[in-house]
Design an enzyme around this catalytic site. Structure first.
Site, PDB file in Angstrom:
ATOM      1  N   HIS A 146      -9.517   1.513   4.413  1.00 41.14           N
ATOM      2  CA  HIS A 146      -8.292   1.741   5.191  1.00 41.14           C
ATOM      3  C   HIS A 146      -8.601   2.719   6.323  1.00 41.14           C
ATOM      4  CE1 HIS A 146      -4.267   2.882   6.363  1.00 41.14           C
ATOM      5  NE2 HIS A 146      -3.854   1.776   5.764  1.00 41.14           N
ATOM      6  N   GLU A 192      -5.722  -4.450  10.441  1.00 44.28           N
ATOM      7  CA  GLU A 192      -4.679  -3.457  10.670  1.00 44.28           C
ATOM      8  C   GLU A 192      -4.987  -2.655  11.935  1.00 44.28           C
ATOM      9  OE1 GLU A 192      -2.570  -2.411   6.708  1.00 44.28           O
ATOM     10  OE2 GLU A 192      -4.298  -1.119   6.913  1.00 44.28           O
ATOM     11  N   ASN A 198       0.879  -1.171   0.000  1.00 47.13           N
ATOM     12  CA  ASN A 198       0.000   0.000   0.000  1.00 47.13           C
ATOM     13  C   ASN A 198       0.919   1.224   0.000  1.00 47.13           C
ATOM     14  OD1 ASN A 198      -1.821   2.041   0.460  1.00 47.13           O
ATOM     15  ND2 ASN A 198      -2.287   1.454   2.567  1.00 47.13           N
ATOM     16  N   TRP A 199       1.100   1.774  -1.200  1.00 44.60           N
ATOM     17  CA  TRP A 199       2.062   2.879  -1.327  1.00 44.60           C
ATOM     18  C   TRP A 199       1.542   4.170  -0.692  1.00 44.60           C
ATOM     19  CZ3 TRP A 199       4.052   2.627  -7.134  1.00 44.60           C
ATOM     20  CH2 TRP A 199       4.715   1.408  -7.341  1.00 44.60           C
ATOM     21  N   LYS A 200       0.242   4.236  -0.419  1.00 46.39           N
ATOM     22  CA  LYS A 200      -0.379   5.461   0.108  1.00 46.39           C
ATOM     23  C   LYS A 200      -0.066   6.641  -0.835  1.00 46.39           C
ATOM     24  CE  LYS A 200      -0.238   3.435   4.651  1.00 46.39           C
ATOM     25  NZ  LYS A 200      -0.225   3.604   6.098  1.00 46.39           N
ATOM     26  N   GLY A 213       2.333   2.550  10.768  1.00 45.58           N
ATOM     27  CA  GLY A 213       3.326   3.608  10.605  1.00 45.58           C
ATOM     28  C   GLY A 213       3.976   4.041  11.911  1.00 45.58           C
ATOM     29  N   GLU A 219      -7.044   5.136   7.432  1.00 38.53           N
ATOM     30  CA  GLU A 219      -6.789   6.540   7.094  1.00 38.53           C
ATOM     31  C   GLU A 219      -7.978   7.128   6.338  1.00 38.53           C
ATOM     32  OE1 GLU A 219      -2.966   5.818   5.258  1.00 38.53           O
ATOM     33  OE2 GLU A 219      -2.179   5.294   7.228  1.00 38.53           O
ATOM     34  N   SER A 251       3.189  -1.831  10.476  1.00 41.49           N
ATOM     35  CA  SER A 251       4.627  -1.941  10.760  1.00 41.49           C
ATOM     36  C   SER A 251       5.180  -3.345  10.490  1.00 41.49           C
ATOM     37  CB  SER A 251       4.937  -1.497  12.193  1.00 41.49           C
ATOM     38  OG  SER A 251       4.566  -0.141  12.378  1.00 41.49           O
ATOM     39  N   GLY A 279       2.688  -1.004   4.274  1.00 41.61           N
ATOM     40  CA  GLY A 279       2.781   0.415   3.936  1.00 41.61           C
ATOM     41  C   GLY A 279       4.228   0.808   3.685  1.00 41.61           C
ATOM     42  N   GLY A 280       4.857   1.392   4.695  1.00 38.52           N
ATOM     43  CA  GLY A 280       6.217   1.935   4.571  1.00 38.52           C
ATOM     44  C   GLY A 280       7.204   1.001   3.881  1.00 38.52           C
TER      45      GLY A 280
HETATM   46  P1  PGA Z   1       2.693   0.469   7.652  1.00 36.07           P
HETATM   47  O1  PGA Z   1       1.238   0.692   7.008  1.00 36.07           O
HETATM   48  O2  PGA Z   1       3.200  -0.840   7.110  1.00 36.07           O
HETATM   49  O3  PGA Z   1       3.506   1.645   7.171  1.00 36.07           O
HETATM   50  O4  PGA Z   1       2.517   0.445   9.130  1.00 36.07           O
HETATM   51  C1  PGA Z   1       0.354  -0.377   6.785  1.00 36.07           C
HETATM   52  C2  PGA Z   1      -0.923   0.140   6.174  1.00 36.07           C
HETATM   53  O5  PGA Z   1      -1.398   1.215   6.588  1.00 36.07           O
HETATM   54  O6  PGA Z   1      -1.503  -0.494   5.278  1.00 36.07           O
END
Ligand code: PGA
Length: 252
Positions: free
Chosen positions: A97, A169, A9-11, A175, A99, A215, A236-237
């Site tokens: 998600h 999640e 998930n590149w966001k 993050g 967010e 994470s 994500g990251g």
């Molecule tokens: P993260 O994000 O791996 O950077 O914690 C995961 C996500 O929000 O899908």
């Protein structure tokens, strides 16, 4: 038999040229890797879908949008419909998600509509759920996760559920560098599989892929993925560097 999946998930990261480069690197690495035990998907910004589709082999790397509209078409300035996403050649969409739920007020009802539109347009859905730190600490987390899943997914037929991947999640782990322990994650994955079994029976529950996100990195992925109900990750990251991402893809 359910599939293992590692999805990036590149966001809101990378320009189009940067994203194309990253996608190429991931696709090359996946093509070169032997005996991978999971499917690989990348979730890119809308602007990148068409260009990324050109440089990947969709049979090796799945392509996901990170959202779609809750309307089919028309006067919704700035929105991108599920049909538009599908027309790029993408085969997945990430929905719900935290967010999007948190910053853009996506409700259970709205997500239910988005799920329907995604499925109508032939997209597979990576449906996210998870609790906040407050909900974890006050003990309401299972109620919250249960409601997120029930209210946005349980109107679907068993056949439609075959196109749904669930991603657990915990918001407090996204993050933040704080991963849920593999036991904490396993407990919730088993809980989610139990909900699916109650609603749809053991076969559907058994066949549904449930990912962990928050994470997740090469160092903790092997322990998480070793748990019986954890079928991969939403990353994500660590999905923004091909090397780190591949370190997770090869963790099975
Ligand atoms: P993260 O994000 O791996 O950077 O914690 C995961 C996500 O929000 O899908």
């Amino acid at each position: 038999m359910r599939k293992n999946i590692v999805a990036g998930n590149w966001k809101m990261n990378t320009t189009v040229p940067e994203g194309v480069q990253l996608a190429k690197e991931v696709c090359e690495a996946v093509s070169a890797a032997e005996g991978l035990k999971c499917d690989v998907v990348i979730g890119v910004p809308f602007t990148h879908l068409t260009a990324v589709k050109e440089v990947i082999d969709i049979n090796k790397v799945g392509l996901a949008a990170q959202n779609c509209a809750d309307h089919t078409s028309g006067a919704y300035t700035g929105e991108v419909s599920a049909a538009m996403v599908a027309s790029t050649g993408a085969n997945y969409v990430i929905l719900g998600h935290s967010e999007r739920r948190g910053y853009y007020n996506e409700s259970y009802e709205m997500l239910k509509t988005k799920v329907d539109l995604a499925l109508e347009n032939g997209l597979k859905v990576i449906f996210c759920c998870g609790e906040s730190l407050e909900e974890r600490e006050n003990g309401s987390f299972k109620d919250v996760i249960g409601a997120e899943i029930r209210d946005s997914l349980f109107h679907l037929t068993a056949e439609q559920m075959a196109c749904i991947v669930i991603a657990y999640e915990p918001i407090w782990a996204i993050g933040t560098g704080k991963t849920a322990t593999s036991d904490q994650a396993q407990e919730i994955h088993a809980f989610i599989r139990g909900l699916l079994a109650e609603q749809y029976g053991a076969q559907v529950a058994d066949d549904t892929t449930i990912l962990y996100g928050g994470s997740c990195k090469p160092s903790n992925a092997p322990e998480l993925f070793a748990k019986p109900d954890i079928d991969g990750g939403l990353i994500g990251g660590a999905s923004l560097k091909a090397g780190d991402f591949m370190g997770i893809v090869t963790a099975f």
